[in-house]
Write an enzyme that holds these catalytic residues in place. Structure first.
Site, PDB file in Angstrom:
ATOM      1  N   LYS A   1      55.999  43.706  85.014  1.00  0.00           N
ATOM      2  CA  LYS A   1      54.924  42.763  85.336  1.00  0.00           C
ATOM      3  C   LYS A   1      55.232  41.340  84.905  1.00  0.00           C
ATOM      4  CE  LYS A   1      53.260  42.467  80.943  1.00  0.00           C
ATOM      5  NZ  LYS A   1      52.769  41.336  80.148  1.00  0.00           N
TER       6      LYS A   1
ATOM      7  N   ARG B   1      51.506  33.227  78.250  1.00  0.00           N
ATOM      8  CA  ARG B   1      52.719  32.418  78.292  1.00  0.00           C
ATOM      9  C   ARG B   1      53.420  32.463  79.640  1.00  0.00           C
ATOM     10  NH1 ARG B   1      54.581  35.742  73.112  1.00  0.00           N
ATOM     11  NH2 ARG B   1      53.437  37.249  74.355  1.00  0.00           N
TER      12      ARG B   1
END
Length: 348
Positions: A198, A266
């Site tokens: 992912k 992030r």
């Protein structure tokens, strides 16, 4: 109740202390050599400086790495709480000193690519590094869950995977909470592959955010383009999951983890900066000091796909989004050149 020794005071590993302590367990939080400030701040103020949350007031003991053997004494469970960048440190320094009768539970997501393109998950890597006569129960956590929201007790649904269902049930009993819901699976390959991928695809989806808001950040975020990239990412992850030998139902974990990662964190930041037109070097400079596991997994997965293509196992044209992300990171390609037409299909 149980004693849980957590090696690595990162955000997710530390967030797990909330359900663990609420269930009456004791958490021994051991910092790596890079976590000294976290341990000192936790011990003096009960505050986690990167998670930016107060940790539970009672039930947590803080240890520096020099005291790791004392922290392991009498433990019932060990958590691997390092990032993917710390995996080899954990393998070299911690794995050899974990007693055989203590199960390991890893929060670290990621995979390694072998020379022939084969991708192996971290539990498999751990097993490959055990001395020949050591039999350690190695388990892992996968699923869509951010550390911040776990600490804030938002409802989260994750999967604990491992080879022994009874061990998994024991671990579930330790950590399950009214807001932390745990499924169990003995399909380690499937779960770990699903959640590792992912990060690479969340970077790809986030390119659309940056392209919409523009270099100066004044544009309006669009969703059609994000949805198109999201769907292509799921298609490619499903194919990679099958190649890895994981059960197809694990695509639910891939999609869920992709969704939560695109919406925050992030990986969204680096993808958005690239989409806005910053070069990879410029984007990395802006995020200096931030751990970016998406860069690692995208590079490794693309490298593995290319090696498998050389062997005739896959075709490169089956992974246009992954390869576009890799070309941005490693070959200086423009983020704007998303291969949209390559995503089109014909079904009969």
């Amino acid at each position: 109740m149980k004693i849980i020794t957590t090696i690595g005071a990162g955000q997710m590993a530390s967030a797990l202390s909330f359900p663990a302590v609420e269930n009456g367990n004791t958490v021994r939080l051991v910092g790596t050599p890079l976590d000294r400030d976290i341990i000192n701040t936790g011990k003096s103020k009960g505050f986690h400086p990167t998670l930016k949350r107060q940790l539970p007031e009672n039930g947590i003991e803080y240890y520096q790495i020099e005291d790791v053997e004392r922290a392991l004494k009498g433990a019932d469970v060990v958590i691997c709480g390092v990032s993917s960048f710390g995996i080899d440190w954990f393998v070299d320094n911690i794995l050899p000193i974990i007693p055989e009768d203590i199960p390991l539970l890893s929060v670290t997501k990621g995979m390694l690519d072998m020379e022939d393109g084969t991708m192996i998950n971290y539990p498999e890597y751990f097993e490959s590094k055990l001395v020949s006569n050591k039999n350690l129960s190695i388990n892992a956590i996968g699923g869509p869950c951010t550390s911040y929201e776990l600490a804030d007790k938002d409802h989260s649904l994750v999967t604990f995977c491992g080879k022994n269902i009874e061990t998994l049930r024991m671990l579930k009993n330790i950590f399950e909470a009214p807001y932390y819901h745990i499924s169990l699976s003995t399909d380690v390959k499937g779960v770990e592959c699903a959640v590792a991928l992912k990060n690479a695809y969340a970077l790809g989806v986030s390119l659309a955010i940056g392209l919409a808001i523009g270099r100066d950040g004044s544009g309006i975020e669009h969703y059609n383009s994000q949805a198109g990239l999201f769907g292509q990412g799921v298609r490619e992850m499903k194919h990679l999951l099958k190649i890895a030998g994981g059960g197809e139902d694990n695509i639910v974990l891939s999609a869920g983890d992709l969704y939560v990662t695109v919406f925050g964190g992030r990986t969204r930041k680096i993808g958005t900066l690239l989409g806005r037109g910053f070069s990879f070097e410029e984007a990395m400079e802006q995020l200096k000091g931030v751990t970016l596991e998406s860069i690692v997994i995208a590079t490794r997965t693309a490298r593995g796909v290319r090696h498998m293509a050389e062997r005739g196992i896959v075709k490169l044209e089956e992974f246009p989004l992954l390869l576009h992300v890799d070309n941005i990171i490693n070959s200086g390609a423009s983020a704007a050149d998303i291969p949209w037409q390559s995503f089109e299909t014909e079904k009969f």
